[in-house]
Design an enzyme around this catalytic site. Structure first.
Site, PDB file in Angstrom:
ATOM      1  N   GLU A 113     -55.551  27.736 -79.180  1.00 17.76           N
ATOM      2  CA  GLU A 113     -54.976  26.684 -80.021  1.00 17.76           C
ATOM      3  C   GLU A 113     -54.029  27.352 -81.479  1.00 17.76           C
ATOM      4  O   GLU A 113     -54.621  28.667 -81.476  1.00 17.76           O
ATOM      5  CB  GLU A 113     -55.645  25.383 -80.753  1.00 17.76           C
ATOM      6  CG  GLU A 113     -57.233  26.089 -80.976  1.00 17.76           C
ATOM      7  CD  GLU A 113     -57.538  27.209 -80.163  1.00 17.76           C
ATOM      8  OE1 GLU A 113     -59.342  27.003 -80.812  1.00 17.76           O
ATOM      9  OE2 GLU A 113     -57.792  27.200 -79.170  1.00 17.76           O
ATOM     10  N   SER A 117     -42.878  45.421 -82.038  1.00 17.28           N
ATOM     11  CA  SER A 117     -42.369  44.788 -80.385  1.00 17.28           C
ATOM     12  C   SER A 117     -42.908  45.923 -79.613  1.00 17.28           C
ATOM     13  O   SER A 117     -42.394  45.100 -78.218  1.00 17.28           O
ATOM     14  CB  SER A 117     -41.202  45.642 -80.558  1.00 17.28           C
ATOM     15  OG  SER A 117     -40.402  46.541 -80.594  1.00 17.28           O
ATOM     16  N   HIS A 171     -37.828  43.192 -67.010  1.00 22.18           N
ATOM     17  CA  HIS A 171     -39.227  42.079 -67.727  1.00 22.18           C
ATOM     18  C   HIS A 171     -39.904  41.290 -66.018  1.00 22.18           C
ATOM     19  O   HIS A 171     -39.265  41.324 -65.348  1.00 22.18           O
ATOM     20  CB  HIS A 171     -39.490  41.559 -68.403  1.00 22.18           C
ATOM     21  CG  HIS A 171     -39.811  42.491 -69.745  1.00 22.18           C
ATOM     22  ND1 HIS A 171     -38.271  43.667 -70.180  1.00 22.18           N
ATOM     23  CD2 HIS A 171     -40.601  43.143 -70.415  1.00 22.18           C
ATOM     24  CE1 HIS A 171     -39.324  44.227 -71.157  1.00 22.18           C
ATOM     25  NE2 HIS A 171     -40.675  43.954 -71.107  1.00 22.18           N
ATOM     26  N   HIS A 172     -40.885  40.625 -66.397  1.00 26.90           N
ATOM     27  CA  HIS A 172     -41.424  39.906 -65.646  1.00 26.90           C
ATOM     28  C   HIS A 172     -40.656  38.739 -65.725  1.00 26.90           C
ATOM     29  O   HIS A 172     -40.348  38.190 -66.675  1.00 26.90           O
ATOM     30  CB  HIS A 172     -43.454  39.783 -65.788  1.00 26.90           C
ATOM     31  CG  HIS A 172     -43.744  39.875 -66.980  1.00 26.90           C
ATOM     32  ND1 HIS A 172     -43.515  38.403 -67.586  1.00 26.90           N
ATOM     33  CD2 HIS A 172     -43.752  40.831 -67.572  1.00 26.90           C
ATOM     34  CE1 HIS A 172     -43.908  38.654 -68.648  1.00 26.90           C
ATOM     35  NE2 HIS A 172     -43.683  39.821 -69.023  1.00 26.90           N
ATOM     36  N   LYS A 205     -42.116  36.077 -68.671  1.00 25.16           N
ATOM     37  CA  LYS A 205     -40.792  36.409 -69.832  1.00 25.16           C
ATOM     38  C   LYS A 205     -40.770  35.943 -71.000  1.00 25.16           C
ATOM     39  O   LYS A 205     -39.415  35.309 -69.915  1.00 25.16           O
ATOM     40  CB  LYS A 205     -40.834  38.056 -70.216  1.00 25.16           C
ATOM     41  CG  LYS A 205     -40.124  38.833 -71.498  1.00 25.16           C
ATOM     42  CD  LYS A 205     -40.085  39.659 -71.874  1.00 25.16           C
ATOM     43  CE  LYS A 205     -39.596  40.225 -73.235  1.00 25.16           C
ATOM     44  NZ  LYS A 205     -40.947  40.454 -74.186  1.00 25.16           N
ATOM     45  N   GLY A 211     -37.818  41.624 -77.491  1.00 28.18           N
ATOM     46  CA  GLY A 211     -38.128  43.069 -78.472  1.00 28.18           C
ATOM     47  C   GLY A 211     -38.113  44.290 -78.191  1.00 28.18           C
ATOM     48  O   GLY A 211     -37.469  44.897 -79.383  1.00 28.18           O
TER      49      GLY A 211
END
Length: 233
Positions: free
Chosen positions: A32, A97, A131-132, A135, A141
């Protein structure tokens, strides 16, 4: 150190595990919005959340004079404002990044290769990142950092998502299941191709790098990168 994790997804959980193994204390695990109450007076905040909330998370922590290590990508149009806030509050901010030692060495290698290739106009350059599928930003980045490193050392003046064209350096962004991160830079001519590539096997390298940055930033003020941590400047 007392570490507050702002963003408690996959990366946050790995950072927690590795930080505890190094005898650090995790004083907050937040999914949160951070507040003075739920942060529990940390020495440093490690922020891996979402692009939509990263700016407000970092801004709040810096305004409380808490140094922030941030690995969230996809919000960088607001980074200059964050750096100004860090300076005004005389605290420290470090954006990466990618926190992996190998990737940061790869960044340096990429810039050196771009310098070497710049005079040879027969070669075109192209970036690719994989990437997975979870993402949320594209390009990554890390790919943007690679592109910026090439642009600083070549005749390109911008990057774009697509194939390289004229003065626009192209980035192909591919999403596949269970890929932590693969980045490639290609220089291609009619007769051959040069490729440099970094492949991450898991997220542990990213997490360890973030913890190393958190250890390094203690007592410092200003804006930093992993180049500063690893003395690659």
């Amino acid at each position: 150190m007392k570490i507050a994790l702002v963003g408690y997804g996959k990366m946050g959980k790995i950072i927690e595990h590795l930080a505890l193994a190094k005898n650090h204390e995790i004083v907050a695990k937040l999914s949160e919005t951070p507040t003075l109450e739920n942060l529990n007076s940390p020495d440093v905040v490690i922020e891996f959340s979402n692009p939509e909330v990263a700016f407000n998370n970092i801004k709040f922590c810096l305004e409380q004079n808490i140094p922030v290590i941030c690995g969230t990508t996809g919000w960088l149009d607001q980074k200059p404002e964050i750096e100004k806030i860090a300076e005004e509050n005389k605290t420290a901010f470090l954006y990466g990044s990618n926190f992996s030692l190998g990737v940061n060495l790869f960044f340096a290698l990429n810039e050196k290769l771009a310098q070497m290739m710049s005079p040879f106009k027969d070669y075109s350059c192209q970036l690719e990142e994989i990437h997975h599928t979870q993402k949320k930003d594209a390009p990554s980045g890390t790919a943007i950092s690679l592109a910026e490193g090439i642009i600083r050392n070549s005749d390109f003046n911008a990057w774009k998502l697509d194939e390289t064209q004229d003065e626009n350096l192209g980035i192909f962004a591919i999403r596949e299941n269970e890929v932590p991160g693969t980045h490639s830079v290609f220089y291609k001519s009619e007769v051959d191709e040069i490729e440099i590539k970094h492949t991450a096997f898991n997220r542990n390298g990213f997490a360890l790098g973030a913890i190393t940055a958190a250890e390094w930033i203690q007592g410092k003020t200003g804006n930093f990168t992993m180049k500063d941590v690893l003395e690659l400047n």
